[in-house]
Design an enzyme around this catalytic site. Structure first.
Site, PDB file in Angstrom:
ATOM      1  N   TYR A  52      -1.951   0.193  10.016  1.00 48.43           N
ATOM      2  CA  TYR A  52      -2.142  -0.544   8.769  1.00 48.43           C
ATOM      3  C   TYR A  52      -0.910  -0.402   7.878  1.00 48.43           C
ATOM      4  O   TYR A  52      -0.319  -1.395   7.427  1.00 48.43           O
ATOM      5  CB  TYR A  52      -3.394  -0.040   8.061  1.00 48.43           C
ATOM      6  N   THR A  63       0.821  -1.206   0.000  1.00 47.17           N
ATOM      7  CA  THR A  63       0.000   0.000   0.000  1.00 47.17           C
ATOM      8  C   THR A  63       0.856   1.258   0.000  1.00 47.17           C
ATOM      9  O   THR A  63       1.955   1.278   0.571  1.00 47.17           O
ATOM     10  CB  THR A  63      -0.915   0.022   1.236  1.00 47.17           C
TER      11      THR A  63
END
Length: 328
Positions: free
Chosen positions: A142, A118
């Site tokens: 995250y 990501t």
């Protein structure tokens, strides 16, 4: 001879599209999923294994049964806000689960690994188009957990020769234009399906979190990539490794960011309907602007985000949401 690819999270939104792309490219995708957020009905293009990455025995059994030539790893918890309030769950699920998978792959002799990372690993770096050499400073659990998995892959590459491709991207949108699979999260957190739900009356309104970010209109800016384009890149990543081209990280984006308000305006143009909106506070861990360039993916992988325009992503998502029997 059939070439199997183990796709973790293969019953999820991106994983299901990747399975279709793999099947179209001549591979046999094996969807490995615990169905905590995935859908059994989304597994249409190859075998299904219900297993959990925190259960090493179930991973080993899948490798033993199918002898995959590569792994495509999507399975992860991915809610930024939740990662800030429950970081332990993210580190345990994402990092421990990925470590189990990497160790199982090496043990089975499956040395080609494509990882869905990501752009959240870069953190909040406003005013720049992120490239693969941008320093990674995640600002939420995250992104930090994904960065840790990237480090695991690098370590296992150095120690055991595990070949790996890492893809970093941010907002994925749209749906299979043939409406075989699409976006159905539980709960739904992505902007475009939430917006369409508000238009269709499946929820009262769209909540816009934060109006005072340092962006042109005060709302968060993101780079949106069509899920079909993303799946295509991952198949190219598998072929990259099978061709012996070495370890590489690629950003996947268009290089153009759109604010929340711009996405809302684009939906109005596509649907000819207004979006009911509620103004909400900022969410912890949200970066103001994330725009991911993809020059390396274009020049080296030969990848093009051909479908990644806002109107096309919204139209495909709308068609999927209007499919008979659709449930959110």
């Amino acid at each position: 001879m059939q070439k199997h690819v183990l796709v973790t999270g293969g019953a999820g939104y991106i994983g299901a599209h990747a399975c279709k792309a793999l099947a179209q490219a001549g591979f046999v995708p094996v969807a490995f999923d615990n169905l905590s957020t995935g859908w059994r009905d989304a597994v249409k293009f190859g075998p299904f294994v219900q297993g959990d990455l925190l259960d090493r025995a179930s991973i080993d059994a899948a490798f033993h049964q199918f002898r995959p030539v590569a792994v495509m790893h999507f399975a992860a918890l991915s809610l930024v806000g939740e990662s800030m309030t429950d970081p332990g769950r993210y580190w345990r699920t994402n990092v421990n689960g990925s470590l189990n998978l990497v160790e199982a792959a090496v043990h089975a002799g499956c040395m080609n690994f494509v990882f869905s990372s990501t752009c959240a690993t870069y953190g909040d770096q406003d005013g720049v188009v992120l490239d693969e050499d941008t320093p990674q400073h995640p600002i939420n659990s995250y992104g930090a957990s994904k960065k840790a998995i990237e480090e695991i892959l690098k370590n296992f590459g150095a120690a055991y020769g595990l070949n790996h491709v890492i893809f970093r991207y941010f907002n994925v949108a749209g749906a299979d234009p043939e409406a075989e699979v699409g976006e159905q999260h539980r709960p739904e957190t992505h902007l475009i399906p939430l917006m369409l739900d508000a238009i269709e009356g499946r929820r009262p309104a769209l909540t816009v979190f934060g109006q005072d970010y340092p962006t042109p209109d005060g709302t968060c800016v993101r780079d949106y990539v069509h899920v079909v384009d993303l799946a295509d890149a991952h198949v190219k990543g598998v072929n990259w490794l099978l061709d012996g081209r070495g370890n590489r990280a690629f950003n996947l984006g268009t290089g153009h960011g759109f604010s929340v308000r711009q996405v809302v305006d684009a939906s109005r143009a596509v649907t000819n309907r207004d979006v009911p909106i509620i103004q909400g506070p900022r969410r912890a861990g949200d970066a103001a602007s994330l725009v991911s360039g993809s020059d390396r993916a274009r020049t080296e992988l030969g990848w093009e985000p051909a479908r990644s325009t806002l109107p096309e992503m919204i139209r495909d998502a709308l068609a999927w949401s209007q499919k008979p029997g659709f449930l959110r």
